[in-house]
Design a protein around this motif. Structure first.
Motif, PDB file in Angstrom:
ATOM      1  N   LYS A  10      35.705  17.382   8.170  1.00  0.00           N
ATOM      2  CA  LYS A  10      35.349  18.476   7.291  1.00  0.00           C
ATOM      3  C   LYS A  10      36.180  18.373   6.012  1.00  0.00           C
ATOM      4  CE  LYS A  10      34.943  23.433   7.044  1.00  0.00           C
ATOM      5  NZ  LYS A  10      35.158  24.702   7.697  1.00  0.00           N
ATOM      6  N   PRO A  11      35.519  18.357   4.843  1.00  0.00           N
ATOM      7  CA  PRO A  11      36.285  18.292   3.586  1.00  0.00           C
ATOM      8  C   PRO A  11      37.176  19.523   3.412  1.00  0.00           C
ATOM      9  CG  PRO A  11      33.916  18.054   3.199  1.00  0.00           C
ATOM     10  CD  PRO A  11      34.101  18.415   4.631  1.00  0.00           C
ATOM     11  N   LEU A  12      38.324  19.328   2.825  1.00  0.00           N
ATOM     12  CA  LEU A  12      39.274  20.413   2.606  1.00  0.00           C
ATOM     13  C   LEU A  12      39.519  20.611   1.116  1.00  0.00           C
ATOM     14  CD1 LEU A  12      41.925  19.405   5.279  1.00  0.00           C
ATOM     15  CD2 LEU A  12      40.188  21.180   5.499  1.00  0.00           C
ATOM     16  N   LEU A  13      39.719  21.855   0.708  1.00  0.00           N
ATOM     17  CA  LEU A  13      40.025  22.146  -0.687  1.00  0.00           C
ATOM     18  C   LEU A  13      41.329  21.468  -1.097  1.00  0.00           C
ATOM     19  CD1 LEU A  13      39.323  23.696  -3.303  1.00  0.00           C
ATOM     20  CD2 LEU A  13      40.710  25.563  -2.418  1.00  0.00           C
ATOM     21  N   GLU A  14      42.288  21.423  -0.201  1.00  0.00           N
ATOM     22  CA  GLU A  14      43.584  20.825  -0.504  1.00  0.00           C
ATOM     23  C   GLU A  14      43.453  19.352  -0.898  1.00  0.00           C
ATOM     24  OE1 GLU A  14      42.913  22.559   2.273  1.00  0.00           O
ATOM     25  OE2 GLU A  14      44.090  24.364   1.937  1.00  0.00           O
ATOM     26  N   ALA A  15      42.417  18.680  -0.425  1.00  0.00           N
ATOM     27  CA  ALA A  15      42.225  17.261  -0.724  1.00  0.00           C
ATOM     28  C   ALA A  15      41.488  17.034  -2.043  1.00  0.00           C
ATOM     29  CB  ALA A  15      41.446  16.597   0.411  1.00  0.00           C
ATOM     30  N   GLN A  16      40.980  18.092  -2.660  1.00  0.00           N
ATOM     31  CA  GLN A  16      40.241  17.956  -3.914  1.00  0.00           C
ATOM     32  C   GLN A  16      41.210  17.847  -5.092  1.00  0.00           C
ATOM     33  OE1 GLN A  16      36.934  17.582  -3.594  1.00  0.00           O
ATOM     34  NE2 GLN A  16      37.423  17.820  -1.425  1.00  0.00           N
ATOM     35  N   PRO A  17      40.854  17.064  -6.096  1.00  0.00           N
ATOM     36  CA  PRO A  17      41.748  16.923  -7.257  1.00  0.00           C
ATOM     37  C   PRO A  17      41.668  18.127  -8.193  1.00  0.00           C
ATOM     38  CG  PRO A  17      39.760  15.647  -7.591  1.00  0.00           C
ATOM     39  CD  PRO A  17      39.675  16.210  -6.201  1.00  0.00           C
ATOM     40  N   TRP A  18      42.771  18.407  -8.880  1.00  0.00           N
ATOM     41  CA  TRP A  18      42.783  19.431  -9.924  1.00  0.00           C
ATOM     42  C   TRP A  18      42.136  18.837 -11.169  1.00  0.00           C
ATOM     43  CZ3 TRP A  18      44.067  24.400  -9.207  1.00  0.00           C
ATOM     44  CH2 TRP A  18      44.869  24.727  -8.116  1.00  0.00           C
ATOM     45  N   THR A  19      41.381  19.661 -11.889  1.00  0.00           N
ATOM     46  CA  THR A  19      40.727  19.254 -13.132  1.00  0.00           C
ATOM     47  C   THR A  19      41.152  20.202 -14.244  1.00  0.00           C
ATOM     48  OG1 THR A  19      38.812  18.452 -11.904  1.00  0.00           O
ATOM     49  CG2 THR A  19      38.502  18.859 -14.245  1.00  0.00           C
ATOM     50  N   ARG A  20      41.420  19.648 -15.419  1.00  0.00           N
ATOM     51  CA  ARG A  20      41.816  20.471 -16.561  1.00  0.00           C
ATOM     52  C   ARG A  20      40.597  21.184 -17.132  1.00  0.00           C
ATOM     53  NH1 ARG A  20      44.644  18.160 -21.988  1.00  0.00           N
ATOM     54  NH2 ARG A  20      44.928  20.161 -23.003  1.00  0.00           N
ATOM     55  N   LEU A  21      40.768  22.453 -17.458  1.00  0.00           N
ATOM     56  CA  LEU A  21      39.695  23.280 -17.995  1.00  0.00           C
ATOM     57  C   LEU A  21      40.224  24.047 -19.188  1.00  0.00           C
ATOM     58  CD1 LEU A  21      36.823  24.591 -17.585  1.00  0.00           C
ATOM     59  CD2 LEU A  21      37.996  26.328 -16.233  1.00  0.00           C
ATOM     60  N   LYS A  22      39.515  23.998 -20.300  1.00  0.00           N
ATOM     61  CA  LYS A  22      39.903  24.735 -21.507  1.00  0.00           C
ATOM     62  C   LYS A  22      39.183  26.077 -21.467  1.00  0.00           C
ATOM     63  CE  LYS A  22      41.892  23.460 -25.279  1.00  0.00           C
ATOM     64  NZ  LYS A  22      43.321  23.371 -25.465  1.00  0.00           N
ATOM     65  N   ALA A  23      39.936  27.174 -21.382  1.00  0.00           N
ATOM     66  CA  ALA A  23      39.366  28.518 -21.344  1.00  0.00           C
ATOM     67  C   ALA A  23      38.866  28.918 -22.725  1.00  0.00           C
ATOM     68  CB  ALA A  23      40.405  29.517 -20.847  1.00  0.00           C
ATOM     69  N   ALA A  24      38.008  29.923 -22.767  1.00  0.00           N
ATOM     70  CA  ALA A  24      37.437  30.392 -24.034  1.00  0.00           C
ATOM     71  C   ALA A  24      38.517  30.862 -25.008  1.00  0.00           C
ATOM     72  CB  ALA A  24      36.443  31.511 -23.771  1.00  0.00           C
ATOM     73  N   ASP A  25      39.640  31.370 -24.472  1.00  0.00           N
ATOM     74  CA  ASP A  25      40.720  31.849 -25.347  1.00  0.00           C
ATOM     75  C   ASP A  25      41.690  30.734 -25.749  1.00  0.00           C
ATOM     76  OD1 ASP A  25      42.120  31.398 -23.024  1.00  0.00           O
ATOM     77  OD2 ASP A  25      42.773  33.462 -22.744  1.00  0.00           O
ATOM     78  N   GLY A  26      41.372  29.480 -25.401  1.00  0.00           N
ATOM     79  CA  GLY A  26      42.188  28.343 -25.800  1.00  0.00           C
ATOM     80  C   GLY A  26      43.238  27.911 -24.790  1.00  0.00           C
ATOM     81  N   ARG A  27      43.452  28.696 -23.741  1.00  0.00           N
ATOM     82  CA  ARG A  27      44.446  28.327 -22.719  1.00  0.00           C
ATOM     83  C   ARG A  27      43.966  27.141 -21.896  1.00  0.00           C
ATOM     84  NH1 ARG A  27      45.609  32.947 -18.833  1.00  0.00           N
ATOM     85  NH2 ARG A  27      43.384  33.211 -19.007  1.00  0.00           N
ATOM     86  N   ASP A  28      44.913  26.333 -21.452  1.00  0.00           N
ATOM     87  CA  ASP A  28      44.605  25.257 -20.518  1.00  0.00           C
ATOM     88  C   ASP A  28      44.772  25.780 -19.103  1.00  0.00           C
ATOM     89  OD1 ASP A  28      44.030  23.182 -22.312  1.00  0.00           O
ATOM     90  OD2 ASP A  28      46.164  22.811 -22.630  1.00  0.00           O
ATOM     91  N   LEU A  29      43.778  25.540 -18.282  1.00  0.00           N
ATOM     92  CA  LEU A  29      43.809  25.949 -16.885  1.00  0.00           C
ATOM     93  C   LEU A  29      43.568  24.733 -16.014  1.00  0.00           C
ATOM     94  CD1 LEU A  29      41.503  29.088 -17.191  1.00  0.00           C
ATOM     95  CD2 LEU A  29      43.996  29.082 -17.101  1.00  0.00           C
ATOM     96  N   LEU A  30      43.945  24.834 -14.750  1.00  0.00           N
ATOM     97  CA  LEU A  30      43.619  23.828 -13.756  1.00  0.00           C
ATOM     98  C   LEU A  30      42.673  24.467 -12.758  1.00  0.00           C
ATOM     99  CD1 LEU A  30      47.167  22.332 -13.148  1.00  0.00           C
ATOM    100  CD2 LEU A  30      45.318  21.351 -14.503  1.00  0.00           C
ATOM    101  N   VAL A  31      41.645  23.724 -12.355  1.00  0.00           N
ATOM    102  CA  VAL A  31      40.664  24.252 -11.422  1.00  0.00           C
ATOM    103  C   VAL A  31      40.314  23.179 -10.391  1.00  0.00           C
ATOM    104  CG1 VAL A  31      38.697  23.600 -12.875  1.00  0.00           C
ATOM    105  CG2 VAL A  31      38.445  25.459 -11.232  1.00  0.00           C
ATOM    106  N   LYS A  32      40.039  23.627  -9.182  1.00  0.00           N
ATOM    107  CA  LYS A  32      39.511  22.737  -8.164  1.00  0.00           C
ATOM    108  C   LYS A  32      38.602  23.542  -7.260  1.00  0.00           C
ATOM    109  CE  LYS A  32      43.576  22.072  -5.341  1.00  0.00           C
ATOM    110  NZ  LYS A  32      44.135  21.125  -4.366  1.00  0.00           N
ATOM    111  N   GLY A  33      37.597  22.891  -6.728  1.00  0.00           N
ATOM    112  CA  GLY A  33      36.640  23.608  -5.905  1.00  0.00           C
ATOM    113  C   GLY A  33      36.029  22.727  -4.848  1.00  0.00           C
ATOM    114  N   LEU A  34      35.507  23.388  -3.851  1.00  0.00           N
ATOM    115  CA  LEU A  34      34.807  22.723  -2.764  1.00  0.00           C
ATOM    116  C   LEU A  34      33.527  23.508  -2.541  1.00  0.00           C
ATOM    117  CD1 LEU A  34      34.825  20.552  -0.562  1.00  0.00           C
ATOM    118  CD2 LEU A  34      36.040  22.164   0.897  1.00  0.00           C
TER     119      LEU A  34
END
Length: 68
Positions: A10-34
């Protein structure tokens, strides 16, 4: 006696890589999903806080709206 090591199929969220995301207000965020047939699990981080959401398919159906 210890149980033998077994691979988790079973795939786990912990095994997914973080991806950089630029928010609408200009902040850099990290996101990962399953995303799977039975729902999704997402984490979002701004390096100070972590937000997490886990939703099953029944809840997704309840949130959905039909747009005509």
């Amino acid at each position: 006696m210890a149980a033998p090591w077994r691979r988790c199929n079973k795939p786990l969220l912990e095994a997914q890589p973080w991806t950089r995301l630029k928010a609408a207000d200009g902040r850099d965020l990290l996101v990962k999903g399953l995303f799977q047939e039975d729902g999704y699990h997402v984490m979002l981080c701004d390096l100070e806080n972590v937000w997490e959401e886990s939703v099953e398919s029944e809840d997704i159906s309840g949130r959905s709206k039909v747009i005509l």
